[in-house]
Each structure stands twice: as C-alpha cells, then as structure tokens.
Design a protein around this motif. Sequence first.
Motif, PDB file in Angstrom:
ATOM      1  N   TRP A  57     -62.384  26.091  80.994  1.00  0.00           N
ATOM      2  CA  TRP A  57     -61.295  26.074  81.877  1.00  0.00           C
ATOM      3  C   TRP A  57     -61.877  26.760  83.245  1.00  0.00           C
ATOM      4  O   TRP A  57     -62.495  27.851  83.279  1.00  0.00           O
ATOM      5  CB  TRP A  57     -60.188  27.056  81.193  1.00  0.00           C
ATOM      6  N   CYS A  58     -61.338  26.228  84.375  1.00  0.00           N
ATOM      7  CA  CYS A  58     -61.579  26.969  85.585  1.00  0.00           C
ATOM      8  C   CYS A  58     -61.444  28.083  85.936  1.00  0.00           C
ATOM      9  O   CYS A  58     -60.214  28.530  85.762  1.00  0.00           O
ATOM     10  CB  CYS A  58     -61.134  25.915  86.739  1.00  0.00           C
ATOM     11  N   PRO A  59     -62.242  29.119  86.038  1.00  0.00           N
ATOM     12  CA  PRO A  59     -61.935  30.404  86.588  1.00  0.00           C
ATOM     13  C   PRO A  59     -61.080  30.646  87.621  1.00  0.00           C
ATOM     14  O   PRO A  59     -60.254  31.679  87.690  1.00  0.00           O
ATOM     15  CB  PRO A  59     -63.285  31.250  86.692  1.00  0.00           C
ATOM     16  N   SER A  60     -60.973  29.734  88.677  1.00  0.00           N
ATOM     17  CA  SER A  60     -60.354  29.981  89.889  1.00  0.00           C
ATOM     18  C   SER A  60     -58.717  29.197  89.742  1.00  0.00           C
ATOM     19  O   SER A  60     -57.887  29.968  89.870  1.00  0.00           O
ATOM     20  CB  SER A  60     -60.916  29.106  90.842  1.00  0.00           C
ATOM     21  N   CYS A  61     -58.831  28.195  89.142  1.00  0.00           N
ATOM     22  CA  CYS A  61     -57.370  27.415  89.219  1.00  0.00           C
ATOM     23  C   CYS A  61     -56.824  27.116  87.699  1.00  0.00           C
ATOM     24  O   CYS A  61     -55.679  26.736  87.502  1.00  0.00           O
ATOM     25  CB  CYS A  61     -57.553  26.227  90.098  1.00  0.00           C
ATOM     26  N   GLY A  62     -57.587  27.430  86.836  1.00  0.00           N
ATOM     27  CA  GLY A  62     -57.172  27.192  85.469  1.00  0.00           C
ATOM     28  C   GLY A  62     -57.227  25.760  84.768  1.00  0.00           C
ATOM     29  O   GLY A  62     -56.966  25.586  83.752  1.00  0.00           O
ATOM     30  N   GLU A  95     -67.739  21.080  86.117  1.00  0.00           N
ATOM     31  CA  GLU A  95     -67.069  20.972  87.619  1.00  0.00           C
ATOM     32  C   GLU A  95     -65.535  20.597  87.426  1.00  0.00           C
ATOM     33  O   GLU A  95     -64.838  19.797  86.484  1.00  0.00           O
ATOM     34  CB  GLU A  95     -67.403  19.544  88.219  1.00  0.00           C
ATOM     35  N   CYS A  96     -64.900  21.554  88.281  1.00  0.00           N
ATOM     36  CA  CYS A  96     -63.309  21.444  88.304  1.00  0.00           C
ATOM     37  C   CYS A  96     -63.034  20.346  89.498  1.00  0.00           C
ATOM     38  O   CYS A  96     -63.306  20.620  90.506  1.00  0.00           O
ATOM     39  CB  CYS A  96     -62.812  22.813  88.607  1.00  0.00           C
ATOM     40  N   VAL A  97     -62.381  19.407  89.116  1.00  0.00           N
ATOM     41  CA  VAL A  97     -61.779  18.190  89.918  1.00  0.00           C
ATOM     42  C   VAL A  97     -60.978  18.840  90.882  1.00  0.00           C
ATOM     43  O   VAL A  97     -61.245  18.736  92.063  1.00  0.00           O
ATOM     44  CB  VAL A  97     -61.404  17.157  89.234  1.00  0.00           C
ATOM     45  N   PRO A  98     -59.733  19.547  90.658  1.00  0.00           N
ATOM     46  CA  PRO A  98     -58.906  20.007  91.676  1.00  0.00           C
ATOM     47  C   PRO A  98     -59.493  20.751  92.746  1.00  0.00           C
ATOM     48  O   PRO A  98     -59.281  20.589  93.945  1.00  0.00           O
ATOM     49  CB  PRO A  98     -57.761  20.675  90.817  1.00  0.00           C
ATOM     50  N   CYS A  99     -60.550  21.774  92.272  1.00  0.00           N
ATOM     51  CA  CYS A  99     -60.941  22.751  93.415  1.00  0.00           C
ATOM     52  C   CYS A  99     -62.166  22.691  93.558  1.00  0.00           C
ATOM     53  O   CYS A  99     -62.882  23.382  94.421  1.00  0.00           O
ATOM     54  CB  CYS A  99     -60.518  24.020  93.192  1.00  0.00           C
ATOM     55  N   SER A 100     -62.882  21.597  92.905  1.00  0.00           N
ATOM     56  CA  SER A 100     -64.413  21.348  93.140  1.00  0.00           C
ATOM     57  C   SER A 100     -65.448  22.487  92.713  1.00  0.00           C
ATOM     58  O   SER A 100     -66.260  22.639  93.671  1.00  0.00           O
ATOM     59  CB  SER A 100     -64.722  20.552  94.500  1.00  0.00           C
TER      60      SER A 100
HETATM   61 ZN   LIG Z   1     -60.333  24.861  89.647  1.00  0.00          ZN
END
Ligand SMILES: [Zn+2]
Length: 333
Positions: A57-62, A95-100
Amino acid sequence: MNEETRPEPEFIVFDPQRFLGLDEMGLRVLSWRRLGRPDGPGLRQIRCEPDSHDARWCPSCGAYARVRSSWLRTLAHVPYGDDAVHLLVRVRRYECVPCSRSWSDDLEAVGAGRGVLSVPAVMWALRRVCLDSMTVSACARLLHVAWAVVDRAVREQGMLLLEQADRFSSVRAIGVDEHVWRHGAFGDRYVTVIVDLTPRCDGRPARLLDMVPGRSAQVLREWMQARGGEFTRRVGVVAMDAFAGWKQAVESVVPHAVEVIDPFHVVQLAAARVTKVRCRLQRDATGRRGVKGDRLYDCRRALLTSDEYLGARGRARLMTLFAIQTNHDLMLA
Ligand SMILES: [Zn+2]
C-alpha cells in the motif's frame, strides 16, 4: 535399554519455515535446496520473500501498488547442524501508479543495512566467538562467508553491547600486561591490555576490559583516571609484570591497591635469574661460555624444569651437578 523398547527414531521433513525461525523474521519460504556431499557439511539455500502485504500500500496516497522489479539478496543465516544456511531473499520494488512513488521491501529486521549476515546470524556469531571461544575463521567456515564479514559483524555488534553494558561496575581486581601489536619502527608498537580478574575469585575465566595504545605509566594512569573515582576506590588488587611504569601509575592512582606480580612473570623472573647464575658459574669454571659437553650447559633445561615434569634422568643429572661444591650457588638461586 534393550532392542525392543528403544523407540524408533522419527522421520521428519526439514521444514525451513519452522526450524530456521523465519516466522519471527517475517519471511515466507518459497523453496529450498541443499548443495554439497550427502555425508558431509553442505549449504542449504532457502529462497524466501518478505511475508508482508502492508508493504504494497502506497505510504503517500494509499493506493495498491504494483511490483515493478525484484532482486535477490543473499544473507547467511544461523547454521542448521553442520550445514551452512543462506537465505536468498526476494526483495521487491513497488511502484504506485497514481502518484508514481516507488519503494522497496523493508529488510531491517532481517539483515541490517547492506550486511551479509542475518540478524540472528550476527548474534549467533557473537555468542560463538565471545562465549564459546570459537575463532572467527571457524565461525566464517560454518556460516560459509568470508572471514572479514564475521570479523566486522562481531566487532560492530560487540561494541554496541559493550557501550550498553556497564562492564566496569563490578571490577575489584585488574591485570595489566603489554602486547606487541605491530612489528615496525614507527609509532606505538605496544598496546596495554587490561583484564578484569574479579571473576577469577569464583573460578571463572578473567575477561578483557580494554586495550589502550602505548605502554607507559601515563597510559595506565590516564586509563584508570578516566574510569572515575568510584572505579579506583573499588579496585583493590592490580596484577602486573615487573615493569616500573605500571608500578608508578598504580601507586599514584590507586595507592590502596595490593600490587601482585602474576605467576607467569614470577616464573619468568626466577628462570632468568637461574640462567644468569649458571652462566656465571660456567665462566668462573672454564673462562668461556658453555658449549655442548659442559655439564652446566647440558643441564640448562633441567634447571628450568619444575620437579613434577622432571624425569628420572633429569633428576639424576641435577643431583650430579649439585654434588660439585662450586655449583652450590645454583641451588640457592
Ligand atoms: Zn501513491
């Protein structure tokens, strides 16, 4: 126990997940293999990966991230029987696709930094070296890694533990000696080695307290002063060789302490004295130094051997030597 009642040994399957403590390290075993001869020590390679879904899970945007890439990190683990164990940990990069944003699996609990040893392996090596007196090279052989890897890990972890532990608070007797650590013309060739002799009172081995570069009254004085008043008040016995510098230091910092010359140096001093007397008698008798065939020279080893190690031949030799009137000085020495 007779044949009938002896229990049959159980067949068990090597279960790396259970036997190697990988649950506590948050690793999941994928597969494993054993290399080496079946009847000798081998190498078990365990492929595993961090067993954590939170990492995705992305730490920035979840958002739920995708695995962008992965690589294998090899960590030497605690040996299993005679076999070395290497963990081949698959480390994933997400890699988080929405916030890269991208990040990797956190392996700090498995192996610190870029280290080659797993956390339990470091503690295992430290225990083997410090408590079981195993050599670093024997440890390295069992772990199937380079000598320098174990050496560095043991020193770093050992220093951390030393800083935490209050190793000076129970010291009542210390021993001081020098050690030549560099054979060269430049700089300090000596280190002063200070050991804690307090455990010897209970029959336990002495332990190393510190090593300080140099060999002088000043070195020991400064070391003792740096330990503080509490320490110097408590130390009641100092064992050392007959080096005058240490005597001075002890007299100035811990004047109440009893100075002891340790048994090794007492024997060494006595042996040197006996040899000196033997050489003098030889010169008095023949006007030259001893050579093979001279009775005094032939007895040079027997004179320095303690009675319990002296055989019948050696004892008879000494008897004939002492029977000569001019050699009586040797008996006194
Ligand atoms: Zn993200």
